[in-house]
Write a protein that holds these residues in place. Structure first.
Motif, PDB file in Angstrom:
ATOM      1  N   GLY A 189       0.838  -1.207   0.000  1.00 36.16           N
ATOM      2  CA  GLY A 189       0.000   0.000   0.000  1.00 36.16           C
ATOM      3  C   GLY A 189       0.869   1.250   0.000  1.00 36.16           C
ATOM      4  O   GLY A 189       0.551   2.244   0.649  1.00 36.16           O
ATOM      5  N   THR A 197       1.354   3.532  -2.109  1.00 36.21           N
ATOM      6  CA  THR A 197       0.834   4.746  -2.730  1.00 36.21           C
ATOM      7  C   THR A 197      -0.258   5.431  -1.896  1.00 36.21           C
ATOM      8  O   THR A 197      -0.797   6.457  -2.301  1.00 36.21           O
ATOM      9  N   GLY A 198      -0.576   4.857  -0.742  1.00 39.98           N
ATOM     10  CA  GLY A 198      -1.626   5.443   0.091  1.00 39.98           C
ATOM     11  C   GLY A 198      -1.070   6.448   1.095  1.00 39.98           C
ATOM     12  O   GLY A 198       0.130   6.736   1.118  1.00 39.98           O
ATOM     13  N   SER A 199      -1.975   6.953   1.911  1.00 40.32           N
ATOM     14  CA  SER A 199      -1.609   7.978   2.888  1.00 40.32           C
ATOM     15  C   SER A 199      -0.547   7.465   3.869  1.00 40.32           C
ATOM     16  O   SER A 199       0.480   8.116   4.104  1.00 40.32           O
ATOM     17  N   ILE A 200      -0.745   6.278   4.418  1.00 31.36           N
ATOM     18  CA  ILE A 200       0.256   5.702   5.340  1.00 31.36           C
ATOM     19  C   ILE A 200       1.493   5.268   4.558  1.00 31.36           C
ATOM     20  O   ILE A 200       2.632   5.485   5.002  1.00 31.36           O
ATOM     21  N   ASN A 241      -2.192  -0.536  -5.807  1.00 34.15           N
ATOM     22  CA  ASN A 241      -3.382  -1.083  -6.469  1.00 34.15           C
ATOM     23  C   ASN A 241      -3.600  -0.472  -7.844  1.00 34.15           C
ATOM     24  O   ASN A 241      -3.591  -1.150  -8.853  1.00 34.15           O
ATOM     25  N   SER A 242      -3.779   0.871  -7.875  1.00 34.22           N
ATOM     26  CA  SER A 242      -4.089   1.447  -9.182  1.00 34.22           C
ATOM     27  C   SER A 242      -3.387   2.773  -9.479  1.00 34.22           C
ATOM     28  O   SER A 242      -3.461   3.247 -10.605  1.00 34.22           O
ATOM     29  N   ASN A 243      -2.729   3.342  -8.514  1.00 32.86           N
ATOM     30  CA  ASN A 243      -2.070   4.632  -8.763  1.00 32.86           C
ATOM     31  C   ASN A 243      -0.688   4.408  -9.380  1.00 32.86           C
ATOM     32  O   ASN A 243       0.351   4.490  -8.717  1.00 32.86           O
ATOM     33  N   ALA A 255      -1.814  -4.749  -7.555  1.00 33.65           N
ATOM     34  CA  ALA A 255      -2.965  -5.628  -7.306  1.00 33.65           C
ATOM     35  C   ALA A 255      -3.943  -5.604  -8.479  1.00 33.65           C
ATOM     36  O   ALA A 255      -4.487  -6.632  -8.866  1.00 33.65           O
ATOM     37  N   MET A 290      -2.187  -1.503   3.310  1.00 35.30           N
ATOM     38  CA  MET A 290      -3.279  -1.699   2.341  1.00 35.30           C
ATOM     39  C   MET A 290      -4.588  -1.395   3.046  1.00 35.30           C
ATOM     40  O   MET A 290      -4.639  -1.288   4.265  1.00 35.30           O
ATOM     41  N   ALA A 318      -0.736  -1.083   9.812  1.00 31.23           N
ATOM     42  CA  ALA A 318      -1.734  -0.012   9.737  1.00 31.23           C
ATOM     43  C   ALA A 318      -3.079  -0.638   9.399  1.00 31.23           C
ATOM     44  O   ALA A 318      -4.120  -0.180   9.857  1.00 31.23           O
ATOM     45  N   GLU A 328      -7.918  -3.809   9.727  1.00 29.84           N
ATOM     46  CA  GLU A 328      -8.904  -4.806   9.307  1.00 29.84           C
ATOM     47  C   GLU A 328      -8.341  -6.224   9.457  1.00 29.84           C
ATOM     48  O   GLU A 328      -9.107  -7.173   9.666  1.00 29.84           O
ATOM     49  N   ASP A 335      -1.551   2.219  14.015  1.00 28.14           N
ATOM     50  CA  ASP A 335      -2.734   3.025  14.359  1.00 28.14           C
ATOM     51  C   ASP A 335      -2.369   3.922  15.559  1.00 28.14           C
ATOM     52  O   ASP A 335      -1.799   3.441  16.544  1.00 28.14           O
ATOM     53  N   GLY A 346      -6.785   8.262   4.011  1.00 27.88           N
ATOM     54  CA  GLY A 346      -7.446   7.674   2.852  1.00 27.88           C
ATOM     55  C   GLY A 346      -8.958   7.790   2.979  1.00 27.88           C
ATOM     56  O   GLY A 346      -9.490   8.030   4.067  1.00 27.88           O
TER      57      GLY A 346
HETATM   58  P1  NDP Z   1      -5.328   4.916   1.333  1.00 25.93           P
HETATM   59  O1  NDP Z   1      -6.615   4.730   0.669  1.00 25.93           O
HETATM   60  O2  NDP Z   1      -4.696   6.252   1.347  1.00 25.93           O
HETATM   61  O3  NDP Z   1      -4.263   3.880   0.716  1.00 25.93           O
HETATM   62  C1  NDP Z   1      -4.557   2.532   0.549  1.00 25.93           C
HETATM   63  C2  NDP Z   1      -3.400   1.817  -0.112  1.00 25.93           C
HETATM   64  O4  NDP Z   1      -3.789   0.472  -0.383  1.00 25.93           O
HETATM   65  C3  NDP Z   1      -3.011   2.416  -1.466  1.00 25.93           C
HETATM   66  O5  NDP Z   1      -1.647   2.195  -1.675  1.00 25.93           O
HETATM   67  C4  NDP Z   1      -3.825   1.574  -2.458  1.00 25.93           C
HETATM   68  O6  NDP Z   1      -3.274   1.535  -3.759  1.00 25.93           O
HETATM   69  C5  NDP Z   1      -3.727   0.220  -1.787  1.00 25.93           C
HETATM   70  N1  NDP Z   1      -4.809  -0.675  -2.130  1.00 25.93           N
HETATM   71  C6  NDP Z   1      -6.138  -0.388  -2.258  1.00 25.93           C
HETATM   72  N2  NDP Z   1      -6.834  -1.487  -2.616  1.00 25.93           N
HETATM   73  C7  NDP Z   1      -5.911  -2.490  -2.729  1.00 25.93           C
HETATM   74  C8  NDP Z   1      -5.988  -3.843  -3.111  1.00 25.93           C
HETATM   75  N3  NDP Z   1      -7.157  -4.421  -3.446  1.00 25.93           N
HETATM   76  N4  NDP Z   1      -4.861  -4.574  -3.118  1.00 25.93           N
HETATM   77  C9  NDP Z   1      -3.665  -4.007  -2.817  1.00 25.93           C
HETATM   78  N5  NDP Z   1      -3.525  -2.716  -2.455  1.00 25.93           N
HETATM   79  C10 NDP Z   1      -4.634  -1.973  -2.412  1.00 25.93           C
HETATM   80  O7  NDP Z   1      -5.501   4.358   2.817  1.00 25.93           O
HETATM   81  P2  NDP Z   1      -4.744   4.795   4.154  1.00 25.93           P
HETATM   82  O8  NDP Z   1      -3.275   4.891   3.924  1.00 25.93           O
HETATM   83  O9  NDP Z   1      -5.468   5.922   4.778  1.00 25.93           O
HETATM   84  O10 NDP Z   1      -5.068   3.532   5.074  1.00 25.93           O
HETATM   85  C11 NDP Z   1      -4.399   2.295   4.922  1.00 25.93           C
HETATM   86  C12 NDP Z   1      -4.707   1.430   6.139  1.00 25.93           C
HETATM   87  O11 NDP Z   1      -4.188   2.082   7.290  1.00 25.93           O
HETATM   88  C13 NDP Z   1      -6.212   1.253   6.389  1.00 25.93           C
HETATM   89  O12 NDP Z   1      -6.431  -0.028   6.924  1.00 25.93           O
HETATM   90  C14 NDP Z   1      -6.524   2.305   7.456  1.00 25.93           C
HETATM   91  O13 NDP Z   1      -7.604   1.952   8.263  1.00 25.93           O
HETATM   92  C15 NDP Z   1      -5.218   2.297   8.245  1.00 25.93           C
HETATM   93  N6  NDP Z   1      -4.929   3.536   8.973  1.00 25.93           N
HETATM   94  C16 NDP Z   1      -4.765   4.709   8.297  1.00 25.93           C
HETATM   95  C17 NDP Z   1      -4.500   5.891   8.971  1.00 25.93           C
HETATM   96  C18 NDP Z   1      -4.241   7.167   8.239  1.00 25.93           C
HETATM   97  O14 NDP Z   1      -3.881   8.153   8.883  1.00 25.93           O
HETATM   98  N7  NDP Z   1      -4.395   7.227   6.941  1.00 25.93           N
HETATM   99  C19 NDP Z   1      -4.445   5.915  10.440  1.00 25.93           C
HETATM  100  C20 NDP Z   1      -4.586   4.629  11.046  1.00 25.93           C
HETATM  101  C21 NDP Z   1      -4.813   3.479  10.332  1.00 25.93           C
HETATM  102  P3  NDP Z   1      -3.579   2.664  -4.886  1.00 25.93           P
HETATM  103  O15 NDP Z   1      -3.532   3.992  -4.198  1.00 25.93           O
HETATM  104  O16 NDP Z   1      -2.455   2.449  -5.843  1.00 25.93           O
HETATM  105  O17 NDP Z   1      -4.906   2.385  -5.482  1.00 25.93           O
END
Ligand code: NDP
Ligand code: MG
Length: 358
Positions: free
Chosen positions: A8, A10-13, A34-36, A55, A91, A113, A116, A134, A186
């Motif tokens: 994960g 490319t996401g916020s964490i 996943n898609s970014n 993914a 993720m 993080a 789930e 978390d 996210g």
């Molecule tokens: P984001 O939506 O910002 O990022 C999610 C990441 O997971 C991205 O890299 C995305 O890829 C990837 N992803 C999405 N779907 C899939 C899939 N089917 N298979 C593989 N990778 C996938 O989420 P956050 O960073 O906010 O949160 C991530 C986790 O951390 C969550 O469980 C959230 O509850 C937890 N969390 C987050 C906090 C926060 O401050 N953000 C705080 C505490 C916990 P792409 O972008 O390329 O599509």
């Protein structure tokens, strides 16, 4: 040289994790998105990982990397190839559960993080190998000492709709719900904050991580206090830190941190702090907190229903109210559900989703 894998990325964490890895000089052996693909390609160039997975199969041609792993099976393959002893799982939703299970099976430590994973499969995961990212659970970990505690408290911001009239909340739009007052996160977790599902998840997360049912949550609107521990002697300690995930991430990567990660809180600027209870009238799902603690296997049902409904809400296919109505429906239908083995997870997750489709 220390090395990690970031699921994960490319996401916020994930993005914050890569920043911390750079700051500490930690090598990034593998990344997964996943898609970014635009951001993934930039990360490939900057961090030169040995292994990369995407993914979303449809996006594979846009990734500039030879021998790319593809699909959810590709993520598992990538984990088998990586030598790093630590995997950051950032993720989102159910997609993170199987990779967490696999990491632990492979004897790797997990900087988690993806809460789930614990909500769905907590009873099968070895929490001694998990470092919570978390913020509330990091706060509890930070405060935990030798003394016996009588209660763990995690805090909630109240989410984007906390100042709304209850009557209007059921029709809140996606744009309203994504306007979180304190945190930039996210989309899914931002919706989970508004429904209070995030706090239900975190209660279960705390149960598994700290092996206790003595857990409650309070609203602290400034999100300055993340967790509190009430000890048997009558003392209560609180973890205070700025609203920034870099601190928990830094400790999940390296627990012997010296020096500053965040600027300390200016208490005079904070002024007053106020605690409020979580009202069931505003957050109807909160009523199931004790039920979940007593029936933690129901976490799988809650998560499956929530994943599906949040996705539909974000796609503007259903109303905000439909999220909690359908969660209630699934909980009622699967009441008493017991998860017997890890191999049942996939089947049970699909069963809940199929039920909600009918
Ligand atoms: P984001 O939506 O910002 O990022 C999610 C990441 O997971 C991205 O890299 C995305 O890829 C990837 N992803 C999405 N779907 C899939 C899939 N089917 N298979 C593989 N990778 C996938 O989420 P956050 O960073 O906010 O949160 C991530 C986790 O951390 C969550 O469980 C959230 O509850 C937890 N969390 C987050 C906090 C926060 O401050 N953000 C705080 C505490 C916990 P792409 O972008 O390329 O599509
Ligand atoms: Mg949290």
């Amino acid at each position: 040289m220390q090395s990690i894998v970031v699921l994960g990325s490319t996401g916020s964490i994930g993005v914050n994790t890569l920043k911390i890895a750079k700051k500490f000089g930690i090598k990034v052996e593998g990344i997964v998105a996943n898609s970014n693909t635009t951001l993934l390609n930039q990360q490939i160039e900057k961090f030169q990982p040995k292994y990369v997975a995407i993914a979303n199969e449809k996006k594979k041609d846009a990734v500039k990397f030879d021998s790319l792993f593809v699909g959810s099976g590709g993520i598992i393959e990538l984990l088998h190839h990586c030598q790093s002893p630590l995997v950051v799982n950032a993720m989102v939703g159910y997609s993170g559960v199987m990779p967490s299970i696999e990491c632990l099976k492979l004897g790797k430590r997990l900087a988690l993080a993806n809460k789930e994973s614990l909500v769905v499969a907590g009873k099968f995961l070895d929490c001694t190998q998990i470092h919570p990212i978390d913020s509330e659970h990091f706060g509890l970990w930070y405060l935990m000492g030798e003394k016996k505690f009588s209660k763990l408290y995690i805090t909630a911001s109240g989410g984007a709709l906390r100042d709304w009239d209850v009557a209007k909340m059921k029709d809140a739009r996606v744009e309203d719900v994504l306007r979180h007052p304190n945190w930039s996160m996210g989309q899914k977790i931002t919706v989970d904050s508004a429904t209070m599902v995030n706090k239900l998840f975190e209660v279960l997360e705390a149960k598994w991580l700290f092996n206790t049912d003595k857990i409650d949550a309070l609203i602290e609107e400034k999100s300055i206090i993340h967790a509190l521990i009430e000890f048997e002697d009558g003392s209560t300690t609180a973890h205070i830190a700025d609203v920034d995930m870099k601190l928990p991430i830094a400790y999940a990567l390296n627990q012997k941190i010296e020096g500053q990660i965040l600027k300390p809180i200016d208490l005079l600027k904070v002024g007053s702090l106020k605690f409020k209870s979580i009202e069931e009238q505003k957050y109807p799902l909160w009523k199931m907190k004790d039920y979940l603690l007593q029936n933690p296997d129901m976490g799988l049902v809650l998560n499956a229903a929530n994943d599906m409904m949040v996705e539909k809400f974000l796609n503007k296919e259903v109303s905000f109210e439909a999220i909690y109505k359908n969660i209630d429906k699934a909980i009622e239908k699967f009441d008493g559900f017991i998860l017997n083995s890890l191999s049942d997870i996939e089947l049970c997750n699909s069963a809940v989703r199929n039920f909600l489709l009918t």
